[in-house]
Design a protein around this motif. Structure first.
Motif, PDB file in Angstrom:
ATOM      1  N   ALA A 151       0.678  25.857  19.046  1.00 31.22           N
ATOM      2  CA  ALA A 151      -0.719  26.421  17.832  1.00 31.22           C
ATOM      3  C   ALA A 151      -0.947  24.476  17.344  1.00 31.22           C
ATOM      4  O   ALA A 151      -0.050  25.011  16.488  1.00 31.22           O
ATOM      5  CB  ALA A 151      -0.192  27.111  17.291  1.00 31.22           C
ATOM      6  N   PRO A 152      -2.071  24.696  17.262  1.00 34.16           N
ATOM      7  CA  PRO A 152      -2.887  23.280  16.023  1.00 34.16           C
ATOM      8  C   PRO A 152      -2.191  23.675  15.423  1.00 34.16           C
ATOM      9  O   PRO A 152      -2.628  24.594  14.059  1.00 34.16           O
ATOM     10  CB  PRO A 152      -4.011  23.213  15.964  1.00 34.16           C
ATOM     11  N   GLY A 153      -1.778  22.346  13.916  1.00 38.82           N
ATOM     12  CA  GLY A 153      -1.138  22.788  13.427  1.00 38.82           C
ATOM     13  C   GLY A 153      -0.083  23.429  12.856  1.00 38.82           C
ATOM     14  O   GLY A 153       0.725  23.222  11.381  1.00 38.82           O
ATOM     15  N   VAL A 154       0.787  23.431  14.304  1.00 35.48           N
ATOM     16  CA  VAL A 154       3.063  24.160  13.812  1.00 35.48           C
ATOM     17  C   VAL A 154       3.648  22.743  14.270  1.00 35.48           C
ATOM     18  O   VAL A 154       3.454  22.226  15.005  1.00 35.48           O
ATOM     19  CB  VAL A 154       2.343  25.238  15.056  1.00 35.48           C
ATOM     20  N   ALA A 155       4.659  22.618  13.009  1.00 36.11           N
ATOM     21  CA  ALA A 155       4.868  21.954  13.104  1.00 36.11           C
ATOM     22  C   ALA A 155       6.539  22.314  14.564  1.00 36.11           C
ATOM     23  O   ALA A 155       7.113  23.256  14.505  1.00 36.11           O
ATOM     24  CB  ALA A 155       6.341  21.935  12.442  1.00 36.11           C
ATOM     25  N   LEU A 156       6.130  21.829  15.513  1.00 33.51           N
ATOM     26  CA  LEU A 156       7.494  21.591  16.459  1.00 33.51           C
ATOM     27  C   LEU A 156       9.251  21.061  16.899  1.00 33.51           C
ATOM     28  O   LEU A 156       9.201  21.626  18.086  1.00 33.51           O
ATOM     29  CB  LEU A 156       6.483  20.336  18.007  1.00 33.51           C
ATOM     30  N   ASP A 157       9.606  20.730  15.514  1.00 35.56           N
ATOM     31  CA  ASP A 157      10.019  20.316  15.152  1.00 35.56           C
ATOM     32  C   ASP A 157      10.564  20.506  13.562  1.00 35.56           C
ATOM     33  O   ASP A 157       9.514  20.623  12.771  1.00 35.56           O
ATOM     34  CB  ASP A 157      11.146  19.295  16.117  1.00 35.56           C
ATOM     35  N   ASP A 158      11.649  19.693  13.166  1.00 33.51           N
ATOM     36  CA  ASP A 158      11.999  19.797  11.803  1.00 33.51           C
ATOM     37  C   ASP A 158      11.995  18.252  10.971  1.00 33.51           C
ATOM     38  O   ASP A 158      12.218  17.677  10.020  1.00 33.51           O
ATOM     39  CB  ASP A 158      12.835  20.698  11.404  1.00 33.51           C
ATOM     40  N   LYS A 159      11.316  17.637  12.411  1.00 36.86           N
ATOM     41  CA  LYS A 159      10.997  15.669  11.882  1.00 36.86           C
ATOM     42  C   LYS A 159       9.778  15.317  11.517  1.00 36.86           C
ATOM     43  O   LYS A 159       9.801  14.125  11.310  1.00 36.86           O
ATOM     44  CB  LYS A 159      12.287  15.317  12.906  1.00 36.86           C
ATOM     45  N   GLY A 160       8.724  16.068  11.563  1.00 32.52           N
ATOM     46  CA  GLY A 160       7.902  15.917  11.746  1.00 32.52           C
ATOM     47  C   GLY A 160       6.179  16.066  12.573  1.00 32.52           C
ATOM     48  O   GLY A 160       5.346  14.566  12.401  1.00 32.52           O
ATOM     49  N   LEU A 161       6.799  16.185  13.634  1.00 36.25           N
ATOM     50  CA  LEU A 161       5.847  16.656  14.882  1.00 36.25           C
ATOM     51  C   LEU A 161       5.556  17.805  15.094  1.00 36.25           C
ATOM     52  O   LEU A 161       5.843  18.802  14.762  1.00 36.25           O
ATOM     53  CB  LEU A 161       6.950  16.314  16.522  1.00 36.25           C
ATOM     54  N   ILE A 162       4.186  17.293  14.991  1.00 32.66           N
ATOM     55  CA  ILE A 162       2.931  18.631  14.714  1.00 32.66           C
ATOM     56  C   ILE A 162       1.932  18.558  15.921  1.00 32.66           C
ATOM     57  O   ILE A 162       1.409  17.566  16.446  1.00 32.66           O
ATOM     58  CB  ILE A 162       1.965  18.053  13.080  1.00 32.66           C
ATOM     59  N   ALA A 163       1.768  20.438  15.890  1.00 35.22           N
ATOM     60  CA  ALA A 163       1.103  20.211  17.774  1.00 35.22           C
ATOM     61  C   ALA A 163      -0.315  20.151  16.828  1.00 35.22           C
ATOM     62  O   ALA A 163      -0.580  20.907  16.142  1.00 35.22           O
ATOM     63  CB  ALA A 163       1.421  21.921  17.748  1.00 35.22           C
ATOM     64  N   CYS A 164      -1.025  19.377  17.580  1.00 31.61           N
ATOM     65  CA  CYS A 164      -3.131  19.364  17.303  1.00 31.61           C
ATOM     66  C   CYS A 164      -3.713  19.860  18.892  1.00 31.61           C
ATOM     67  O   CYS A 164      -2.989  20.642  19.312  1.00 31.61           O
ATOM     68  CB  CYS A 164      -3.084  17.593  17.823  1.00 31.61           C
ATOM     69  N   GLY A 165      -4.874  19.871  18.748  1.00 35.63           N
ATOM     70  CA  GLY A 165      -5.482  20.638  20.132  1.00 35.63           C
ATOM     71  C   GLY A 165      -5.012  20.446  20.961  1.00 35.63           C
ATOM     72  O   GLY A 165      -5.564  20.853  22.155  1.00 35.63           O
ATOM     73  N   GLU A 166      -4.784  18.922  21.344  1.00 40.83           N
ATOM     74  CA  GLU A 166      -4.618  18.862  22.864  1.00 40.83           C
ATOM     75  C   GLU A 166      -3.250  17.557  22.000  1.00 40.83           C
ATOM     76  O   GLU A 166      -3.045  16.852  21.581  1.00 40.83           O
ATOM     77  CB  GLU A 166      -5.627  17.619  23.919  1.00 40.83           C
ATOM     78  N   GLY A 167      -1.952  18.005  23.012  1.00 36.70           N
ATOM     79  CA  GLY A 167      -0.875  17.078  22.488  1.00 36.70           C
ATOM     80  C   GLY A 167      -0.700  17.009  21.331  1.00 36.70           C
ATOM     81  O   GLY A 167      -0.740  18.217  20.477  1.00 36.70           O
ATOM     82  N   ALA A 168       0.320  16.257  20.895  1.00 37.92           N
ATOM     83  CA  ALA A 168       0.783  16.446  19.182  1.00 37.92           C
ATOM     84  C   ALA A 168       0.424  14.820  18.210  1.00 37.92           C
ATOM     85  O   ALA A 168       0.588  14.023  19.449  1.00 37.92           O
ATOM     86  CB  ALA A 168       2.435  16.129  19.254  1.00 37.92           C
ATOM     87  N   ALA A 180       5.024   6.381  -4.156  1.00 40.18           N
ATOM     88  CA  ALA A 180       4.775   4.768  -2.841  1.00 40.18           C
ATOM     89  C   ALA A 180       4.899   6.271  -1.549  1.00 40.18           C
ATOM     90  O   ALA A 180       4.901   6.769  -1.497  1.00 40.18           O
ATOM     91  CB  ALA A 180       5.698   3.809  -3.133  1.00 40.18           C
ATOM     92  N   PRO A 181       4.458   5.368  -1.019  1.00 34.48           N
ATOM     93  CA  PRO A 181       4.075   5.276   0.740  1.00 34.48           C
ATOM     94  C   PRO A 181       5.406   5.391   1.214  1.00 34.48           C
ATOM     95  O   PRO A 181       6.438   5.018   0.193  1.00 34.48           O
ATOM     96  CB  PRO A 181       3.322   4.435   1.474  1.00 34.48           C
ATOM     97  N   MET A 182       6.289   6.522   1.961  1.00 30.65           N
ATOM     98  CA  MET A 182       7.534   6.408   2.380  1.00 30.65           C
ATOM     99  C   MET A 182       7.523   7.136   4.388  1.00 30.65           C
ATOM    100  O   MET A 182       6.549   7.995   4.687  1.00 30.65           O
ATOM    101  CB  MET A 182       8.147   7.169   1.120  1.00 30.65           C
ATOM    102  N   ALA A 183       8.564   6.457   4.422  1.00 31.42           N
ATOM    103  CA  ALA A 183       9.096   7.210   6.031  1.00 31.42           C
ATOM    104  C   ALA A 183       9.209   8.334   5.763  1.00 31.42           C
ATOM    105  O   ALA A 183       9.571   9.324   4.469  1.00 31.42           O
ATOM    106  CB  ALA A 183      10.284   7.189   6.362  1.00 31.42           C
ATOM    107  N   ILE A 184       8.821   9.195   6.661  1.00 28.43           N
ATOM    108  CA  ILE A 184       8.486  10.762   7.606  1.00 28.43           C
ATOM    109  C   ILE A 184      10.431  11.172   7.164  1.00 28.43           C
ATOM    110  O   ILE A 184      10.251  12.330   5.826  1.00 28.43           O
ATOM    111  CB  ILE A 184       8.015  11.416   8.264  1.00 28.43           C
ATOM    112  N   ASP A 185      11.235  10.345   7.302  1.00 26.80           N
ATOM    113  CA  ASP A 185      12.934  10.858   7.371  1.00 26.80           C
ATOM    114  C   ASP A 185      12.902  10.904   5.817  1.00 26.80           C
ATOM    115  O   ASP A 185      13.683  11.420   5.392  1.00 26.80           O
ATOM    116  CB  ASP A 185      13.500  10.363   8.192  1.00 26.80           C
ATOM    117  N   GLU A 186      12.561   9.720   4.924  1.00 17.36           N
ATOM    118  CA  GLU A 186      12.809   9.698   3.874  1.00 17.36           C
ATOM    119  C   GLU A 186      11.990  11.085   2.623  1.00 17.36           C
ATOM    120  O   GLU A 186      12.523  11.963   1.623  1.00 17.36           O
ATOM    121  CB  GLU A 186      12.433   8.624   2.492  1.00 17.36           C
ATOM    122  N   PHE A 187      11.045  11.198   2.807  1.00 11.97           N
ATOM    123  CA  PHE A 187       9.823  13.049   2.407  1.00 11.97           C
ATOM    124  C   PHE A 187      10.702  13.531   2.682  1.00 11.97           C
ATOM    125  O   PHE A 187      10.479  14.326   1.985  1.00 11.97           O
ATOM    126  CB  PHE A 187       8.235  12.378   3.239  1.00 11.97           C
TER     127      PHE A 187
END
Length: 201
Positions: A151-168, A180-187
């Motif tokens: 479903a769009p906007g749903v996390a497909l794992d706990d590392k920042g993979l997010i479903a879109c209308g098509e693909g992710a 400051a900007p940061m890598a997703i794992d740091e966030f």
């Protein structure tokens, strides 16, 4: 921009957001119309699939400086000539509205990816969600198109993979308000993202 495409206020962002394969800079003569003047010279540059608006801005700034120097030299020699712009293919690069910066996870992954990179680093595409500290707005500065369904906007794992209308989309670099900007794992070291969690647009 490669006029007459993307006349107006935000040609770099619009080119990336639209998924254009190339853009460029031009030396033109000013007229009363919006970027309608005849063109003396141009330089083209390819837009890579992961290029950001900020990176493209810096590249075009250098190209533009060289192009202007060449045009001024030609003008001094009396050799600068102008060619009218084509009448077909006109598009307008409207100023970026804040509402456009909100990521719509219902869009195909490649469109959301183009939005993110076109608006990176400024003004920045964003979403809002609760990662265990209340709802907060998070800017997304870098993503990768990835495989995945949901479903769009749903996390497909706990590392920042997010479903879109098509693909992710894989979140790569983000920025919290005032940080400051940061890598997703740091966030995610200080924030909770559970598989199945829904990110609001």
């Amino acid at each position: 921009s490669l006029l007459p495409r993307w006349r107006g206020a935000a040609p770099i962002q619009r080119a990336v957001m639209a998924g254009d394969a190339e853009t460029g800079v031009m030396v033109m003569k000013m007229e009363a119309g919006l970027d309608t003047g005849p063109v003396a010279s141009q330089a083209r540059v390819a837009i890579g699939p992961d290029a950001t608006g900020g990176e493209l801005h810096d590249t075009l700034s250098l190209l533009g400086a060289d192009l202007m120097a060449e045009a001024l030299a030609a003008l001094a020699r009396g050799e600068l000539t102008f060619t009218p712009q084509r009448e077909e293919g006109v598009t307008y690069a409207q100023k970026i509205d804040k509402a456009e910066c909100r990521i719509d996870w219902r869009r195909p992954a490649h469109e959301a990816h183009d939005l993110v990179r076109g608006l990176s680093p400024f003004p920045g595409a964003f979403f809002e969600s609760d990662f265990g500290h209340g709802v907060e707005r998070v800017k997304v500065l870098q993503t990768q198109i990835a495989e995945g369904e949901g479903a769009p906007g749903v996390a497909l794992d706990d590392k920042g993979l997010i479903a879109c209308g098509e693909g992710a989309l894989r979140l790569v670099k983000v920025q919290r308000g005032g940080k400051a900007p940061m890598a997703i794992d740091e966030f995610l070291r200080g924030r909770k993202l559970a598989q199945g969690q829904t990110l609001a647009a």
